[in-house]
Design a protein around this motif. Structure first.
Motif, PDB file in Angstrom:
ATOM      1  N   GLU B  95      71.183  29.387  83.634  1.00  0.00           N
ATOM      2  CA  GLU B  95      71.957  29.520  84.873  1.00  0.00           C
ATOM      3  C   GLU B  95      72.868  30.743  84.792  1.00  0.00           C
ATOM      4  O   GLU B  95      73.163  31.386  85.798  1.00  0.00           O
ATOM      5  CB  GLU B  95      72.780  28.251  85.118  1.00  0.00           C
ATOM      6  CG  GLU B  95      71.917  27.029  85.352  1.00  0.00           C
ATOM      7  CD  GLU B  95      70.877  27.256  86.431  1.00  0.00           C
ATOM      8  OE1 GLU B  95      71.242  27.662  87.548  1.00  0.00           O
ATOM      9  OE2 GLU B  95      69.675  27.060  86.142  1.00  0.00           O
ATOM     10  N   ALA B 143      55.548  31.110  95.288  1.00  0.00           N
ATOM     11  CA  ALA B 143      56.888  30.536  95.249  1.00  0.00           C
ATOM     12  C   ALA B 143      56.909  29.108  94.737  1.00  0.00           C
ATOM     13  O   ALA B 143      57.976  28.543  94.522  1.00  0.00           O
ATOM     14  CB  ALA B 143      57.502  30.584  96.646  1.00  0.00           C
ATOM     15  N   PRO B 282      65.165  24.620  86.611  1.00  0.00           N
ATOM     16  CA  PRO B 282      65.577  23.364  87.231  1.00  0.00           C
ATOM     17  C   PRO B 282      64.848  23.091  88.549  1.00  0.00           C
ATOM     18  O   PRO B 282      64.388  24.009  89.217  1.00  0.00           O
ATOM     19  CB  PRO B 282      67.069  23.568  87.482  1.00  0.00           C
ATOM     20  CG  PRO B 282      67.283  25.039  87.451  1.00  0.00           C
ATOM     21  CD  PRO B 282      66.245  25.603  86.553  1.00  0.00           C
ATOM     22  N   PRO B 288      64.102  25.720  94.483  1.00  0.00           N
ATOM     23  CA  PRO B 288      62.941  26.576  94.357  1.00  0.00           C
ATOM     24  C   PRO B 288      62.270  26.468  92.989  1.00  0.00           C
ATOM     25  O   PRO B 288      62.928  26.286  91.981  1.00  0.00           O
ATOM     26  CB  PRO B 288      63.536  27.979  94.513  1.00  0.00           C
ATOM     27  CG  PRO B 288      64.932  27.857  94.002  1.00  0.00           C
ATOM     28  CD  PRO B 288      65.363  26.478  94.384  1.00  0.00           C
ATOM     29  N   GLY B 334      58.376  37.245  95.127  1.00  0.00           N
ATOM     30  CA  GLY B 334      58.385  35.909  94.526  1.00  0.00           C
ATOM     31  C   GLY B 334      59.799  35.458  94.217  1.00  0.00           C
ATOM     32  O   GLY B 334      60.775  36.125  94.570  1.00  0.00           O
ATOM     33  N   ASN B 335      59.900  34.300  93.557  1.00  0.00           N
ATOM     34  CA  ASN B 335      61.210  33.716  93.279  1.00  0.00           C
ATOM     35  C   ASN B 335      61.797  34.299  91.993  1.00  0.00           C
ATOM     36  O   ASN B 335      61.836  33.658  90.939  1.00  0.00           O
ATOM     37  CB  ASN B 335      61.101  32.195  93.212  1.00  0.00           C
ATOM     38  CG  ASN B 335      61.020  31.591  94.608  1.00  0.00           C
ATOM     39  OD1 ASN B 335      61.282  32.269  95.608  1.00  0.00           O
ATOM     40  ND2 ASN B 335      60.668  30.327  94.690  1.00  0.00           N
ATOM     41  N   PHE B 336      62.281  35.535  92.109  1.00  0.00           N
ATOM     42  CA  PHE B 336      62.751  36.285  90.946  1.00  0.00           C
ATOM     43  C   PHE B 336      63.781  35.500  90.120  1.00  0.00           C
ATOM     44  O   PHE B 336      63.727  35.483  88.886  1.00  0.00           O
ATOM     45  CB  PHE B 336      63.337  37.624  91.405  1.00  0.00           C
ATOM     46  CG  PHE B 336      63.894  38.453  90.281  1.00  0.00           C
ATOM     47  CD1 PHE B 336      63.053  39.092  89.396  1.00  0.00           C
ATOM     48  CD2 PHE B 336      65.267  38.588  90.111  1.00  0.00           C
ATOM     49  CE1 PHE B 336      63.564  39.847  88.352  1.00  0.00           C
ATOM     50  CE2 PHE B 336      65.787  39.340  89.073  1.00  0.00           C
ATOM     51  CZ  PHE B 336      64.936  39.978  88.188  1.00  0.00           C
ATOM     52  N   GLY B 337      64.730  34.863  90.786  1.00  0.00           N
ATOM     53  CA  GLY B 337      65.768  34.119  90.063  1.00  0.00           C
ATOM     54  C   GLY B 337      65.175  33.031  89.170  1.00  0.00           C
ATOM     55  O   GLY B 337      65.716  32.721  88.103  1.00  0.00           O
ATOM     56  N   VAL B 338      64.063  32.453  89.593  1.00  0.00           N
ATOM     57  CA  VAL B 338      63.376  31.445  88.785  1.00  0.00           C
ATOM     58  C   VAL B 338      62.695  32.125  87.588  1.00  0.00           C
ATOM     59  O   VAL B 338      62.685  31.598  86.473  1.00  0.00           O
ATOM     60  CB  VAL B 338      62.354  30.675  89.654  1.00  0.00           C
ATOM     61  CG1 VAL B 338      61.573  29.675  88.819  1.00  0.00           C
ATOM     62  CG2 VAL B 338      63.067  29.971  90.810  1.00  0.00           C
ATOM     63  N   TYR B 343      62.030  33.322  81.781  1.00  0.00           N
ATOM     64  CA  TYR B 343      62.000  34.364  80.754  1.00  0.00           C
ATOM     65  C   TYR B 343      63.006  34.045  79.649  1.00  0.00           C
ATOM     66  O   TYR B 343      62.693  34.117  78.448  1.00  0.00           O
ATOM     67  CB  TYR B 343      62.301  35.726  81.397  1.00  0.00           C
ATOM     68  CG  TYR B 343      62.369  36.872  80.411  1.00  0.00           C
ATOM     69  CD1 TYR B 343      61.211  37.543  80.022  1.00  0.00           C
ATOM     70  CD2 TYR B 343      63.585  37.285  79.865  1.00  0.00           C
ATOM     71  CE1 TYR B 343      61.266  38.597  79.113  1.00  0.00           C
ATOM     72  CE2 TYR B 343      63.655  38.328  78.959  1.00  0.00           C
ATOM     73  CZ  TYR B 343      62.490  38.982  78.586  1.00  0.00           C
ATOM     74  OH  TYR B 343      62.550  40.017  77.689  1.00  0.00           O
TER      75      TYR B 343
END
Lengths: 446, 490
Positions: B95, B143, B282, B288, B334-338, B343
C-alpha cells in the motif's frame, strides 16, 4: 521471503495429520516430467526495506509535472479523507460482498455510490461501477443492442474519445455490430444533420460525448431527439465533474449515461485503477451489466443491503448473462463516494466552476499572447480545449516536460480522429494563475 | 444478538446525515477574475437543479464511513476460506509503494521520457510473470480476471482469423467458472460444455469427440475448480493442437502451481493471471484487480495495444504499430496501481518464495481436508490448493449448505464459496491459502465440526443463523421483487 507462517514443528504436525511425509506427495497428480526443472529465473528475495528502496528508485525515474493533460483523465485534488478512509482494512481487504450479513459496510457504500451516480446523471438507476469509462461505453452499446433485440447498429460521433472507440471496436470483434461514425462540423461538434441521416430503424444506440474529446459542449437534447425519432437509445458519455453545472444527460433525454469516474477523488496512477460510471432508465434495469446493490430487510425487519438482480449475472446465467463482468472497481467506487460526500453539493459546483474559470482565463491569454490559434474558436468549452501548434505537439510536450510542465496531450497520438495534430490542454481547480504563467512561457517559445 | 455492539445498529445513509448548508471541505477558489457562468457557457447547457449530493461536514464523513466499515468481515480481521478467490494476506508495504510520488501521480499521457520508472516496473513485472507462467509475451492491460478471459477469447478469434477462419465454438468443462461461458459469448463464439469424469477431470476421449475444425479451442482452468490437477493435460494439449485449436488456462488457481510447474510447459498457449489472487493485491471489496494475459510467441502479434517494448539503449517505449493486434480493452494501460503492488510482492517473494508459497497453500488445504474429510464428504477427493466438500449429508436434518455458511459467520469466519462448482451437490468450496497458521485452520475446522453436530442436534438453530452479525439473514427475494437501488430525497 514468503508470507508462509509455519514453523518446522507446525509443518511436521500437519503432515502427520494428513498422513504424508512431505509436501511433495501432495503434488502426486502432477506427472513428474511436467514439473519445473531447476530454478525460476526470478531475482532472489529482498527484504521489505530493500523492496521499498527498489520502488523508490523506480519512482524517482519518473517525473512529476504540473499537469495540463486531460483527454478523459484529470488532475483534481482528492481531500486527504478519501485515501485515509479507503485504507481502512475493513474496506480494502474485504472481498466482493457475497455474504451480505458480514459485508454491510461495502454494500451500503455501494448503494450510496449508486444513488450519487443517479443524482449526477439525472437517471433512475446505476450499477456498482465498471472497469473504466471506455469499457463502460462498450458495455452500454452492447446493452442497447440487447434491449433493442432486432436492431444492432451503433452510431458513434467522431468527437467521442478515440480510445473509447478503440475499446468499443475490441469489444465488438465477436459481436460484429455495425458501427457507423457520425462526422463533426467545422466547429468541432457532432454534425447533427449528418447524424440524423445515419440513424435509422436498424440503429440500437447513438453515442455522443459531452464535453466531447476536444472539450466542447455537445447538444444532448438534439441528439436524444434524433435517436428517439428513429426508435434508438441515446448513450451519453460525460465528465462527472461537469455535471455539477451542466445539464444532466437524464434531463437532456439520454437513456444510458457512462463516464470515467477518475476525476472523483481517484489518483492519476498512470491510468489505473480507475472507475467506470454507468446509469440507465428504470425500465432497462434488467439489461444493465454489472453488480447492483439493493435494499431489503433482515428477518427481524432491520434495513440491510444485498447484491440484487443476480439472475442477470454470469455465475447463475452463464452463457445467457448480460455481460461477463463479475466484479466492479469496488475501492475506486468507494473513493468516489467519499469524495462526493466530502466536497458535497456545494463543493462539486465549486470544483467545476473553478476548473472552467481558470480554463477560460488561460484560453484568453494563450490566444492573446502566444500567437497559437484555438482549433475550434466558435464552440463553447468546459475545461479543455485544442490548440493548433506550429511544431509537432509531441515535441512541444517533450520540451515542456524538461521544464516541469505537462503542457497537454498531443492529438497526433490518437487514431480515428480527423485532426492530424494539435495540443489538447486541460484545467482543474488545482491550476493557479502562476501555473498558467508557466504554461504561457512554454507556449510562447513555439 | 448483542444489541450493545455498535456494529449492530442501523447506520443512516450519508444522505440521511445531510443538512442543507453544511460543507465538508474547502475547494480552492480560482485566483483569476471569475466571470458569470452564462458568459462562458450557453444558458441552454446549464443545469438548473444541482445534483442532490449530501451536505455533511468532514468529521461526519469520517464517522459515517468508519461506522459502516466496522460491519465488514475482511482478511485483516479473520479467516476467509473463499474457494477460487485466494484470500491471502495483503502485505502492508504494497500500500505504501503504490502511493509513492512518481508512481501515483503520473498522468497516462506523460511522454515516455518522463515515465521510464513506471515502464521499467511494468517491463520487469511482465518478465517475472512470463517466467512463472512459462510464456513468451504478455499484456498487463486487462483490468480483471474476466477481462483477461475476454482478451484470451479474442486472441482465439484473431489467431484463427489470421489463418482464414475464426471458427465457431469454444469448449469449456462443466466445472468452469461462470465467467468462462459468458466470455465465450461476448467474443462471438458458441459454448460447448463438456462433462467431467468420475474423478472430476476432463476426459480426453470426450474431448476428442467434441473437437473438430469448427472448434477454436479449449478453456481449461488448472487446477480445475475442484482443485484437481488435470493430469491428462499433455494428451489434452496434443488433442487440441492436432485439431488446430488453442489451449487457454483460466489462471484463477495459479497459487497451487507457481514454482512447481508452468502453464506454458503444460502445453497451454494462453493464460490469464489474477494478480489480486496469486500475487496478493487486495480485493478492495470487489476490485480493482488485474488480469494480465501471457501467451506463446505465435500469439504475441495479437496482444492488446500498446505493447511495452525495450529499446536497444535499455529505455522503454510503448509500441502502437501492431496491425494484427485485437486493439485496446482499457482506456489506458491497465490497473497500474495494482501492478505496483504485485511487483513489490513478487520482489519480496523472490525465486525461492514462489514455490514455497504454492507448497504451503497446498499443505494448508490438505490439512483442512484431512480434518474435515471424515465428516463433510469430498465427492471428488482432496484438491491441491482447494477442496470441494458436499453438505448433502446434512439434508437428513433439514440443514443446507447455505445454513452452514451463515452459521460460520457467527464464529468470525467468512463462509467458503458455496453452491459452486455446480457439479457438486450442496458444494462447500474451501481455499485456506498459505498465509493462515495451523491455529487458525484448527479454529475453522473446529467450527465446521461443531456446526455439523449442531445440525444433527438442533437444526433449527443452524437454520436461523447468523445471530451475531450486524444484520440477521437478509431477504434477497424481496430485494429482487421490488428493486430499490438508490436513495431519493423525497
Amino acid at each position: 521471503m514468503s508470507f508462509v507462517p509455519h514453523s518446522e514443528a507446525d509443518r511436521q504436525k500437519m503432515l502427520r495429520v494428513i498422513g504424508v511425509s512431505s509436501e511433495e506427495e501432495l503434488f502426486a497428480d502432477i506427472p513428474e516430467k511436467l514439473r519445473l526443472k531447476g530454478q525460476l529465473d526470478i531475482p532472489p528475495a529482498v527484504s521489505e526495506w530493500e523492496a521499498v528502496r527498489i520502488l523508490q528508485e523506480l519512482a524517482a525515474a519518473s517525473r512529476q509535472l504540473i499537469c495540463f493533460a486531460g483527454a478523459g483523465y484529470y488532475d483534481h485534488h482528492a481531500p486527504a479523507v478519501v485515501d485515509h478512509l479507503i485504507r481502512r482494512s475493513e474496506f480494502y481487504t474485504a472481498y466482493t460482498p457475497y455474504q451480505a450479513e458480514v459485508s454491510q459496510g461495502t454494500l451500503q457504500s455501494i448503494y450510496e455510490f449508486q444513488s450519487m451516480v443517479c443524482e449526477l446523471t439525472g437517471l433512475d438507476v446505476a450499477n456498482a461501477s465498471m472497469y473504466d469509462g471506455a469499457s463502460a461505453m462498450a458495455e452500454a452499446a452492447m446493452m442497447a443492442r440487447a434491449i433493442q433485440k432486432k436492431r444492432d447498429k451503433i452510431v458513434l460521433s467522431i468527437t467521442a474519445n478515440p480510445h473509447y472507440r478503440q475499446v468499443l471496436d475490441t469489444y465488438n470483434l465477436g459481436l460484429q455490430m455495425p458501427v457507423e461514425i457520425a462526422p463533426r462540423t467545422g466547429s468541432g461538434v457532432t454534425d447533427l444533420d449528418a447524424l440524423k441521416k445515419l440513424v435509422d430503424d436498424e440503429t440500437a444506440g447513438v453515442i455522443v460525448q459531452s464535453p466531447n474529446f476536444y472539450g466542447l459542449i455537445e447538444d444532448f437534447e438534439a441528439a436524444a431527439g434524433i435517436a428517439h425519432d428513429a426508435g434508438a437509445l441515446l448513450i451519453a458519455v460525460v465528465d462527472p465533474i461537469s455535471l455539477a453545472i451542466l445539464k444532466s444527460p437524464g434531463e437532456a433525454g439520454a437513456d444510458i449515461a457512462v463516464a470515467e469516474g477518475q476525476p472523483l477523488g481517484i489518483p492519476l496512477s498512470y491510468g489505473g485503477p480507475v472507475l467506470g460510471l454507468f446509469a440507465a432508465r428504470q425500465k432497462h434495469i434488467r439489461q444493465m451489466p454489472g453488480r447492483i446493490v439493493g435494499v431489503t430487510e433482515d428477518l427481524e425487519g432491520k434495513r440491510g443491503f444485498v447484491l440484487t438482480l443476480q439472475t442477470r449475472e454470469q455465475h447463475i446465467r452463464r452463457e445467457k448473462a448480460t455481460s461477463n463482468i463479475c466484479t466492479n472497481q469496488g475501492l475506486c467506487a468507494l473513493a468516489a463516494t467519499i469524495y462526493l460526500s466530502t466536497v458535497g453539493r456545494d463543493g462539486l459546483r465549486r470544483v467545476a466552476e473553478a476548473s472552467t474559470q481558470i480554463a477560460h482565463y488561460a484560453y484568453d491569454r494563450i490566444v492573446a499572447e502566444t500567437g497559437l490559434e484555438p482549433m475550434f474558436p466558435d464552440s463553447p468549452f468546459f475545461r479543455e480545449f485544442a490548440l493548433k501548434t506550429k511544431s509537432p505537439a509531441r515535441d512541444l510536450i517533450r520540451r515542456a516536460a524538461e521544464r516541469g510542465v505537462l503542457a497537454g496531450v498531443a492529438l497526433s497520438r490518437f487514431p480515428h480522429i480527423d485532426v492530424d495534430d494539435g495540443l489538447l490542454v486541460a484545467f482543474t481547480e488545482k491550476r493557479s494563475k502562476d501555473d498558467v504563467e508557466l504554461l504561457l512561457d512554454v507556449l510562447k517559445e513555439e | 444478538m448483542t444489541e450493545k455492539d455498535p456494529r449492530n445498529k442501523t447506520s443512516p445513509l450519508i444522505f440521511e446525515r445531510s443538512q442543507p448548508g453544511r460543507r465538508g471541505t474547502a475547494v480552492p477558489e480560482p485566483d483569476v477574475q471569475a466571470r458569470p457562468l452564462d458568459q462562458l457557457l450557453p444558458a441552454s447547457a446549464l443545469r438548473v437543479t444541482p445534483p442532490a449530493l449530501p451536505e455533511v461536514p468532514e468529521h461526519d464523513v469520517v464517522r459515517h464511513f468508519t461506522e459502516i466499515s466496522l460491519k465488514n468481515h475482511h482478511v485483516d480481521r479473520g479467516f476467509y476460506p473463499l474457494g477460487s478467490c485466494t484470500m491471502k494476506y495483503n502485505p502492508k508495504v504494497n500500500e505504501m509503494t503504490a502511493r509513492l510520488p512518481g508512481l501515483v501521480d503520473l498522468h497516462p499521457f506523460q511522454p515516455v521520457s518522463a515515465v521510464q520508472g513506471a515502464l521499467k516496473l511494468m517491463w520487469e513485472l511482465g518478465e517475472m510473470l512470463n517466467e512463472v507462467s512459462g510464456m513468451d509475451a504478455i499484456s498487463l492491460q486487462p483490468a480483471a480476471g474476466a477481462q483477461g478471459e475476454f482478451v484470451g477469447a479474442l486472441l482465439f478469434r484473431a489467431y484463427h482469423t489470421a489463418k482464414g477462419d475464426p471458427r465457431k465454438k469454444i469448449i469449456i468443462p462443466d466445472s468452469a467458472h461462470g465467467t468462462n461461458p459468458a466470455t465465450v459469448i461476448m467474443a462471438g463464439y458458441e459454448v460447448v460444455t463438456l462433462g467431467s469424469n468420475a474423478e472430476g477431470r476432463m476426459d480426453p476421449a470426450a474431448l476428442e469427440a467434441a473437437l473438430g475444425d469448427d472448434v477454436a479451442g479449449l478453456m481449461l482452468t488448472n487446477p480445475n475448480t475442484l482443485g484437481k490437477f488435470e493430469s491428462e493435460i499433455e494428451t489434452i494439449a496434443e488433442l487440441v493442437h492436432d485439431a488446430g485449436g488453442l489451449l487457454y488456462m483460466d489462471g484463477a488457481n495459479l497459487n497451487a502451481l507457481m514454482g512447481i510447474t508452468r502453464p506454458g510447459d503444460l502445453g497451454y498457449d494462453i493464460v490469464h493471471i489474477n494478480l489480486h489472487k496469486t500475487f496478493s493485491t487486495p480485493h478492495g471489496g470487489g476490485g480493482p484487480g488485474a488480469g494480465p494475459v501471457a501467451v506463446k510467441e505465435q500469439l504475441a502479434p495479437f496482444l492488446p495495444l500498446p505493447i511495452l517494448m525495450q529499446n536497444e539503449d535499455g529505455s522503454y517505449a510503448l509500441d502502437w504499430e501492431r496491425p494484427t493486434s485485437i486493439g485496446k480493452v482499457h482506456g489506458f494501460w491497465g490497473n497500474f496501481g495494482v501492478l505496483v503492488r504485485a511487483y513489490t510482492y513478487m520482489r519480496m517473494l523472490g525465486e525461492g518464495g514462489i514455490a514455497e508459497t504454492a507448497k504451503a497453500a497446498v499443505l494448508n488445504n490438505a490439512y483442512v481436508s484431512a480434518r474435515l474429510g471424515d465428516t463433510y464428504e469430498l465427492p471428488y477427493g482432496r484438491g491441491l490448493h482447494e477442496s470441494v466438500f458436499s453438505g448433502a449429508f446434512l439434508k437428513q436434518h433439514g440443514v443446507r449448505t447455505l445454513d452452514v455458511a451463515k452459521r460460520l459467520l457467527d464464529f468470525g469466519i467468512h463462509a467458503p464459496t458455496v453452491y459452486f462448482p455446480l457439479i457438486v451437490a450442496e458444494a462447500i468450496m474451501c481455499e485456506p491459502t498459505e498465509t493462515e497458521t495451523k491455529q487458525e485452520l484448527d479454529r475453522f475446522c473446529d467450527a465446521m465440526l461443531q456446526i455439523a453436530e449442531e445440525a444433527a442436534k438442533d437444526p433449527e438453530f443452524v437454520q436461523g443463523a447468523p445471530y451475531t452479525t450486524p444484520v440477521r439473514r437478509l431477504d434477497e427475494a424481496r430485494a429482487n421483487r421490488q428493486p430499490d437501488v438508490r436513495f431519493r430525497a423525497d
